[in-house]
Design a protein around this motif. Sequence first.
Motif, mmCIF file in Angstrom:
data_model
loop_
_atom_site.group_PDB
_atom_site.id
_atom_site.type_symbol
_atom_site.label_atom_id
_atom_site.label_comp_id
_atom_site.label_asym_id
_atom_site.label_seq_id
_atom_site.Cartn_x
_atom_site.Cartn_y
_atom_site.Cartn_z
ATOM 1 N N GLN A 279 0.828 -1.204 0.000
ATOM 2 C CA GLN A 279 0.000 0.000 0.000
ATOM 3 C C GLN A 279 0.866 1.260 0.000
ATOM 4 O O GLN A 279 0.580 2.234 -0.707
ATOM 5 C CB GLN A 279 -0.916 -0.001 1.224
ATOM 6 C CG GLN A 279 -2.002 -1.049 1.188
ATOM 7 C CD GLN A 279 -2.831 -1.074 2.454
ATOM 8 O OE1 GLN A 279 -2.406 -0.604 3.519
ATOM 9 N NE2 GLN A 279 -4.023 -1.644 2.380
ATOM 10 N N ASP A 280 1.958 1.216 0.765
ATOM 11 C CA ASP A 280 2.835 2.387 0.872
ATOM 12 C C ASP A 280 3.546 2.693 -0.446
ATOM 13 O O ASP A 280 3.820 3.857 -0.745
ATOM 14 C CB ASP A 280 3.882 2.160 1.968
ATOM 15 C CG ASP A 280 3.283 2.167 3.365
ATOM 16 O OD1 ASP A 280 2.146 2.646 3.519
ATOM 17 O OD2 ASP A 280 3.963 1.700 4.296
ATOM 18 N N VAL A 281 3.875 1.670 -1.228
ATOM 19 C CA VAL A 281 4.566 1.907 -2.493
ATOM 20 C C VAL A 281 3.586 2.172 -3.631
ATOM 21 O O VAL A 281 4.004 2.489 -4.752
ATOM 22 C CB VAL A 281 5.503 0.738 -2.872
ATOM 23 C CG1 VAL A 281 6.562 0.539 -1.798
ATOM 24 C CG2 VAL A 281 4.720 -0.545 -3.131
ATOM 25 N N GLY A 282 2.291 2.073 -3.354
ATOM 26 C CA GLY A 282 1.276 2.360 -4.357
ATOM 27 C C GLY A 282 1.121 3.851 -4.601
ATOM 28 O O GLY A 282 1.768 4.683 -3.961
ATOM 29 N N PRO A 283 0.233 4.225 -5.524
ATOM 30 C CA PRO A 283 0.081 5.637 -5.903
ATOM 31 C C PRO A 283 -0.269 6.569 -4.740
ATOM 32 O O PRO A 283 0.112 7.742 -4.751
ATOM 33 C CB PRO A 283 -1.050 5.601 -6.937
ATOM 34 C CG PRO A 283 -1.039 4.205 -7.471
ATOM 35 C CD PRO A 283 -0.627 3.341 -6.323
ATOM 36 N N ASP A 284 -0.986 6.068 -3.737
ATOM 37 C CA ASP A 284 -1.409 6.914 -2.625
ATOM 38 C C ASP A 284 -0.584 6.700 -1.359
ATOM 39 O O ASP A 284 -0.955 7.170 -0.283
ATOM 40 C CB ASP A 284 -2.894 6.661 -2.311
ATOM 41 C CG ASP A 284 -3.795 7.108 -3.449
ATOM 42 O OD1 ASP A 284 -3.482 8.126 -4.095
ATOM 43 O OD2 ASP A 284 -4.807 6.420 -3.697
ATOM 44 N N GLY A 285 0.527 6.002 -1.467
ATOM 45 C CA GLY A 285 1.381 5.765 -0.309
ATOM 46 C C GLY A 285 2.563 6.714 -0.294
ATOM 47 O O GLY A 285 2.840 7.425 -1.271
ATOM 48 N N ALA A 286 3.300 6.712 0.812
ATOM 49 C CA ALA A 286 4.394 7.673 1.003
ATOM 50 C C ALA A 286 5.770 7.068 0.774
ATOM 51 O O ALA A 286 6.770 7.705 1.110
ATOM 52 C CB ALA A 286 4.321 8.263 2.413
ATOM 53 N N THR A 287 5.839 5.866 0.193
ATOM 54 C CA THR A 287 7.128 5.251 -0.100
ATOM 55 C C THR A 287 7.345 5.254 -1.608
ATOM 56 O O THR A 287 6.525 4.700 -2.358
ATOM 57 C CB THR A 287 7.192 3.817 0.444
ATOM 58 O OG1 THR A 287 7.014 3.857 1.868
ATOM 59 C CG2 THR A 287 8.533 3.180 0.146
#
Length: 348
Positions: A279-287
């Motif tokens: 989730q974090d590496v997805g478009p809305d995540g911060a990674t």
Amino acid sequence: MTSPEKLQFGLDTFGDVTVDATGHPVSQAQTIRDVVAQAELADEVGLDAFSVGEHHRKDFSISSPDIVLAAAASRTERLRLGTAVTVLSSDDPVRVYERFATLDAVSNGRAEITLGRGSFIESFPLFGFDLSDYEVLFEEKLELFRMLTEEKPVTWSGATRAALENANVYPKTENGFPVWVGVGGSPESVVRAARHGFGLMLAIIGGSAARFRPFVDLFHRSLETFEQPARPVGVHSQGHIAETDQQAWDELYPAMEVSRNTIGAERGWPPFSRMQFQQDVGPDGATYAGSPETVARKIAATIVALDLDRFDLKYANGAMPHEQLMRSIELFGTRVVPRVRELLATGS
């Protein structure tokens, strides 16, 4: 929005203690030497800034950022050298200013500093400060630091250190140096940065970057209210770059899992999972992790959403091998940054 050619791109690290090719931890001393080599590569691939964070714990190697940055200054030519962050609350503003004025001299005017309260508290008991004074320590010391930036005799008094009467601080810089305030998401901290006339560096380590837009707008309104000149806005977020998305994720996740769970055990966080990571590496995540194209598109979207002047990638996130970090730096400078500029210029 800042024109694509004037945008700045930097790298941040806390000097996470790394592992060698066989997976065994290297020493903190070797990690520090590797950080200097990483700064040298960042300079070679054309990046604008390199910042190191201050910590006082076994999993991070850098407790004296200015010393590491001075070593990096001797091996770089154009890179701005700063911090991410300097924990001003548990240091002395006069000594901090003197150290960074000295760094500015040895680097031929390339020093900068990001001041913050820090997300870790180890420095407070280590240097004899009471956490109950958390707010007043930062407020008073930031005020004094701002006065020191004028490089005039300072008269100041407060509750957190000895008063100053018409005091001069040396060495004087030739042109001053940029000062940022690191902010994690507090409106009061945003207003404080504007009141003192410093740049705003948003530490976005969770959720969508777009949700920070109200803080950017508040910062610009506050600058106008305090009759301060325009100041830059930057973002600091974690990530890793490899040839493909899957390679980047597979290299980053194990190290990040250990780091997150170590810190999480101290703070009562739930265990970090691969699902949360994805989730974090997805478009809305911060990674910001993936292939150069994936990372470039995500950075470009963040710059547009927040109208940024600077984007700093925290490229070290746990015990990753030096060789992986070097490749990530190389890809960031040679492929990601040029692609971000292209995407912004064409509106893609």
